[in-house]
Motif scaffolding. Structure first.
Motif, PDB file in Angstrom:
ATOM      1  N   GLY A 249      55.033  30.002  54.644  1.00  0.00           N
ATOM      2  CA  GLY A 249      55.260  31.166  55.485  1.00  0.00           C
ATOM      3  C   GLY A 249      54.362  32.298  55.012  1.00  0.00           C
ATOM      4  O   GLY A 249      53.907  32.326  53.862  1.00  0.00           O
ATOM      5  N   ALA A 250      54.082  33.252  55.897  1.00  0.00           N
ATOM      6  CA  ALA A 250      53.114  34.303  55.612  1.00  0.00           C
ATOM      7  C   ALA A 250      53.538  35.209  54.464  1.00  0.00           C
ATOM      8  O   ALA A 250      52.727  35.592  53.625  1.00  0.00           O
ATOM      9  N   ALA A 251      54.812  35.589  54.416  1.00  0.00           N
ATOM     10  CA  ALA A 251      55.259  36.554  53.413  1.00  0.00           C
ATOM     11  C   ALA A 251      55.082  36.017  51.998  1.00  0.00           C
ATOM     12  O   ALA A 251      54.588  36.716  51.108  1.00  0.00           O
ATOM     13  N   ARG A 252      55.459  34.772  51.773  1.00  0.00           N
ATOM     14  CA  ARG A 252      55.343  34.203  50.432  1.00  0.00           C
ATOM     15  C   ARG A 252      53.894  33.893  50.078  1.00  0.00           C
ATOM     16  O   ARG A 252      53.477  34.034  48.924  1.00  0.00           O
ATOM     17  N   ALA A 253      53.105  33.489  51.059  1.00  0.00           N
ATOM     18  CA  ALA A 253      51.696  33.212  50.786  1.00  0.00           C
ATOM     19  C   ALA A 253      50.946  34.481  50.400  1.00  0.00           C
ATOM     20  O   ALA A 253      49.986  34.441  49.615  1.00  0.00           O
ATOM     21  N   ALA A 254      51.381  35.625  50.917  1.00  0.00           N
ATOM     22  CA  ALA A 254      50.702  36.888  50.638  1.00  0.00           C
ATOM     23  C   ALA A 254      50.884  37.344  49.195  1.00  0.00           C
ATOM     24  O   ALA A 254      50.303  38.354  48.785  1.00  0.00           O
ATOM     25  N   VAL A 255      51.656  36.612  48.398  1.00  0.00           N
ATOM     26  CA  VAL A 255      51.769  36.901  46.965  1.00  0.00           C
ATOM     27  C   VAL A 255      50.397  36.871  46.299  1.00  0.00           C
ATOM     28  O   VAL A 255      50.178  37.509  45.269  1.00  0.00           O
ATOM     29  N   VAL A 256      49.451  36.168  46.904  1.00  0.00           N
ATOM     30  CA  VAL A 256      48.097  36.108  46.342  1.00  0.00           C
ATOM     31  C   VAL A 256      47.498  37.504  46.206  1.00  0.00           C
ATOM     32  O   VAL A 256      46.602  37.732  45.378  1.00  0.00           O
ATOM     33  N   THR A 257      47.988  38.467  46.997  1.00  0.00           N
ATOM     34  CA  THR A 257      47.510  39.846  46.917  1.00  0.00           C
ATOM     35  C   THR A 257      47.646  40.400  45.501  1.00  0.00           C
ATOM     36  O   THR A 257      46.808  41.175  45.037  1.00  0.00           O
ATOM     37  N   TYR A 258      48.710  40.003  44.800  1.00  0.00           N
ATOM     38  CA  TYR A 258      48.940  40.485  43.447  1.00  0.00           C
ATOM     39  C   TYR A 258      47.935  39.896  42.455  1.00  0.00           C
ATOM     40  O   TYR A 258      47.651  40.496  41.416  1.00  0.00           O
ATOM     41  N   LEU A 259      47.442  38.709  42.752  1.00  0.00           N
ATOM     42  CA  LEU A 259      46.607  37.996  41.797  1.00  0.00           C
ATOM     43  C   LEU A 259      45.140  38.397  41.868  1.00  0.00           C
ATOM     44  O   LEU A 259      44.430  38.322  40.866  1.00  0.00           O
ATOM     45  N   VAL A 260      44.675  38.810  43.040  1.00  0.00           N
ATOM     46  CA  VAL A 260      43.251  39.056  43.232  1.00  0.00           C
ATOM     47  C   VAL A 260      42.694  40.112  42.275  1.00  0.00           C
ATOM     48  O   VAL A 260      41.679  39.863  41.609  1.00  0.00           O
ATOM     49  N   PRO A 261      43.304  41.312  42.145  1.00  0.00           N
ATOM     50  CA  PRO A 261      42.733  42.289  41.209  1.00  0.00           C
ATOM     51  C   PRO A 261      42.742  41.799  39.761  1.00  0.00           C
ATOM     52  O   PRO A 261      41.815  42.100  39.005  1.00  0.00           O
ATOM     53  N   LEU A 262      43.781  41.065  39.376  1.00  0.00           N
ATOM     54  CA  LEU A 262      43.849  40.569  38.007  1.00  0.00           C
ATOM     55  C   LEU A 262      42.704  39.608  37.721  1.00  0.00           C
ATOM     56  O   LEU A 262      42.034  39.703  36.686  1.00  0.00           O
ATOM     57  N   PHE A 263      42.464  38.682  38.650  1.00  0.00           N
ATOM     58  CA  PHE A 263      41.363  37.740  38.467  1.00  0.00           C
ATOM     59  C   PHE A 263      40.009  38.448  38.561  1.00  0.00           C
ATOM     60  O   PHE A 263      39.058  38.086  37.849  1.00  0.00           O
ATOM     61  N   ALA A 264      39.887  39.430  39.453  1.00  0.00           N
ATOM     62  CA  ALA A 264      38.614  40.132  39.601  1.00  0.00           C
ATOM     63  C   ALA A 264      38.210  40.810  38.299  1.00  0.00           C
ATOM     64  O   ALA A 264      37.057  40.718  37.854  1.00  0.00           O
ATOM     65  N   VAL A 265      39.164  41.492  37.680  1.00  0.00           N
ATOM     66  CA  VAL A 265      38.884  42.170  36.407  1.00  0.00           C
ATOM     67  C   VAL A 265      38.581  41.145  35.316  1.00  0.00           C
ATOM     68  O   VAL A 265      37.658  41.322  34.508  1.00  0.00           O
ATOM     69  N   ALA A 266      39.343  40.037  35.301  1.00  0.00           N
ATOM     70  CA  ALA A 266      39.136  39.010  34.275  1.00  0.00           C
ATOM     71  C   ALA A 266      37.761  38.360  34.408  1.00  0.00           C
ATOM     72  O   ALA A 266      37.050  38.174  33.404  1.00  0.00           O
ATOM     73  N   TRP A 267      37.365  37.990  35.640  1.00  0.00           N
ATOM     74  CA  TRP A 267      36.053  37.383  35.842  1.00  0.00           C
ATOM     75  C   TRP A 267      34.937  38.345  35.433  1.00  0.00           C
ATOM     76  O   TRP A 267      33.965  37.941  34.774  1.00  0.00           O
ATOM     77  N   ALA A 268      35.054  39.600  35.849  1.00  0.00           N
ATOM     78  CA  ALA A 268      34.002  40.571  35.542  1.00  0.00           C
ATOM     79  C   ALA A 268      33.906  40.831  34.042  1.00  0.00           C
ATOM     80  O   ALA A 268      32.810  41.018  33.494  1.00  0.00           O
ATOM     81  N   TRP A 269      35.048  40.862  33.369  1.00  0.00           N
ATOM     82  CA  TRP A 269      35.044  41.053  31.907  1.00  0.00           C
ATOM     83  C   TRP A 269      34.451  39.838  31.203  1.00  0.00           C
ATOM     84  O   TRP A 269      33.638  39.966  30.276  1.00  0.00           O
ATOM     85  N   LEU A 270      34.825  38.638  31.659  1.00  0.00           N
ATOM     86  CA  LEU A 270      34.404  37.416  30.986  1.00  0.00           C
ATOM     87  C   LEU A 270      32.924  37.109  31.207  1.00  0.00           C
ATOM     88  O   LEU A 270      32.204  36.729  30.264  1.00  0.00           O
ATOM     89  N   LEU A 271      32.444  37.278  32.447  1.00  0.00           N
ATOM     90  CA  LEU A 271      31.101  36.838  32.797  1.00  0.00           C
ATOM     91  C   LEU A 271      30.073  37.971  32.890  1.00  0.00           C
ATOM     92  O   LEU A 271      28.876  37.721  32.752  1.00  0.00           O
ATOM     93  N   LEU A 272      30.530  39.193  33.150  1.00  0.00           N
ATOM     94  CA  LEU A 272      29.604  40.317  33.280  1.00  0.00           C
ATOM     95  C   LEU A 272      29.783  41.365  32.194  1.00  0.00           C
ATOM     96  O   LEU A 272      29.061  42.363  32.174  1.00  0.00           O
ATOM     97  N   SER A 273      30.765  41.150  31.323  1.00  0.00           N
ATOM     98  CA  SER A 273      31.059  42.102  30.226  1.00  0.00           C
ATOM     99  C   SER A 273      31.417  43.486  30.743  1.00  0.00           C
ATOM    100  O   SER A 273      31.137  44.492  30.098  1.00  0.00           O
ATOM    101  N   GLU A 274      32.033  43.543  31.925  1.00  0.00           N
ATOM    102  CA  GLU A 274      32.471  44.831  32.452  1.00  0.00           C
ATOM    103  C   GLU A 274      33.811  45.206  31.833  1.00  0.00           C
ATOM    104  O   GLU A 274      34.714  44.365  31.736  1.00  0.00           O
ATOM    105  N   PRO A 275      33.985  46.460  31.438  1.00  0.00           N
ATOM    106  CA  PRO A 275      35.226  46.850  30.763  1.00  0.00           C
ATOM    107  C   PRO A 275      36.357  47.119  31.748  1.00  0.00           C
ATOM    108  O   PRO A 275      36.129  47.444  32.921  1.00  0.00           O
ATOM    109  N   LEU A 276      37.574  46.973  31.257  1.00  0.00           N
ATOM    110  CA  LEU A 276      38.749  47.464  31.976  1.00  0.00           C
ATOM    111  C   LEU A 276      39.084  48.820  31.383  1.00  0.00           C
ATOM    112  O   LEU A 276      39.563  48.915  30.251  1.00  0.00           O
ATOM    113  N   THR A 277      38.800  49.892  32.124  1.00  0.00           N
ATOM    114  CA  THR A 277      39.023  51.236  31.607  1.00  0.00           C
ATOM    115  C   THR A 277      40.495  51.619  31.755  1.00  0.00           C
ATOM    116  O   THR A 277      41.211  51.056  32.592  1.00  0.00           O
ATOM    117  N   PRO A 278      40.969  52.582  30.944  1.00  0.00           N
ATOM    118  CA  PRO A 278      42.358  53.048  31.109  1.00  0.00           C
ATOM    119  C   PRO A 278      42.654  53.541  32.523  1.00  0.00           C
ATOM    120  O   PRO A 278      43.747  53.305  33.054  1.00  0.00           O
TER     121      PRO A 278
END
Length: 299
Positions: A249-278
């Motif tokens: 169902g759409a509502a439960r599938a939209a939980v992916v919204t929570y994961l995208v920023p976390l993965f985006a920051v993790a990928w950028a930190w791991l592969l591009l050495s971009e910092p997570l600022t306060p």
């Protein structure tokens, strides 16, 4: 990325293996999170509009089978609305995110993108008369506070304000497209809606892409990043999301919204050495917390 904006909330949940749904949600979150890193890698060499044209074309090609299968549902009277949704849900916001990727870390775009959930509710309230309720109203205020915090931040002495403004504008367009698609394209299968809007968006962007195509040769790594962004982040990502909608169902599938920023920051930190600022951390917590609060509302 904003496939949730083209989702019909009445999608039925289907049974499947207990482990498969969490795994696919995680894979999709990682895939869509990587999109912001891939834009960061490729936008500097392509420029925003050429990158978007390549991304849309590859994504649309992946979805062509869905478009062909549902072609009878795409009547002539629907194409003006498909074009409008394509502009608001793909062509313009993708260009804004690519422009922002030239100027700010990947996490900034991903955090701004998450505002699309709240903008969808806000547009529905002001333009379509849907009730928000007190809890969701509070969540909207918290989310906007997160945007203010994010826009106030700096990376390497440079202000993030314009990049945040571009990302938030793109998220607002996703919110408008969500409501238009829900009300005017509800009779079209979701996969066909995605395929048709991506295809029309690609046609819109290519003249501008050709006019601004870079004079210098584009490095192979940027072509690779753009190809992965189009095929996986845009095409296959949409297909996976619609499969999850069918099962959860759409509502439960939209939980992916929570994961995208976390993965985006993790990928950028791991592969591009971009910092997570306060500032990014505080803004991300405020925006994701506001989404969580708003989704608990019965309104």
């Amino acid at each position: 990325m904003s496939a949730p904006s083209l989702v019909r909330s009445s999608s039925p949940a289907l049974p499947t293996a207990a482990w498969l749904n969490p795994v696919e949600l995680g894979v999709l979150g990682a895939m869509w999170g990587s999109s912001f890193m891939l834009m960061r890698v490729s936008a500097k060499d392509f420029g925003p509009l050429p990158l978007v044209a390549v991304r849309l074309t590859l994504g649309a090609l992946v979805l062509v089978p869905l478009l062909w299968r549902a072609r009878a549902a795409l009547t002539r009277r629907l194409w003006p609305m498909i074009a409008l949704v394509g502009a608001l849900n793909a062509a313009v916001p993708f260009a804004l995110f690519a422009w922002a990727a030239q100027r700010a870390p990947a996490g900034v775009g991903a955090i701004s993108n998450s505002m699309s959930v709240l903008f969808t509710a806000l547009v529905a309230y002001f333009f379509f008369g849907e009730r928000i309720g007190a809890r969701r109203a509070v969540s909207l205020l918290i989310g906007f506070a997160g945007v203010v915090v994010l826009a106030s931040g700096k990376v390497a002495g440079a202000s993030l304000g314009w990049a945040v403004a571009a990302g938030v504008s793109a998220a607002f367009m996703y919110g408008v497209a969500a409501n238009l698609a829900r009300r005017h394209l509800g009779g079209v299968p979701a996969g066909a809606t995605a395929a048709s809007t991506l295809s029309v968006a690609a046609v819109m962007v290519w003249p501008f892409a050709l006019a601004t195509w870079p004079q210098a040769p584009i490095p192979g790594v940027s072509w690779l990043a753009a190809s992965v962004l189009g095929v996986f982040g845009t095409g296959i990502g949409y297909v996976m999301f619609y499969r999850l909608i069918q099962r959860l169902g759409a509502a439960r599938a939209a939980v992916v919204t929570y994961l995208v920023p976390l993965f985006a920051v993790a990928w950028a930190w791991l592969l591009l050495s971009e910092p997570l600022t306060p500032t990014m951390a505080v803004a991300g917590l405020l925006i994701l917390g506001s989404i969580a609060l708003g989704r608990r509302s019965p309104a």
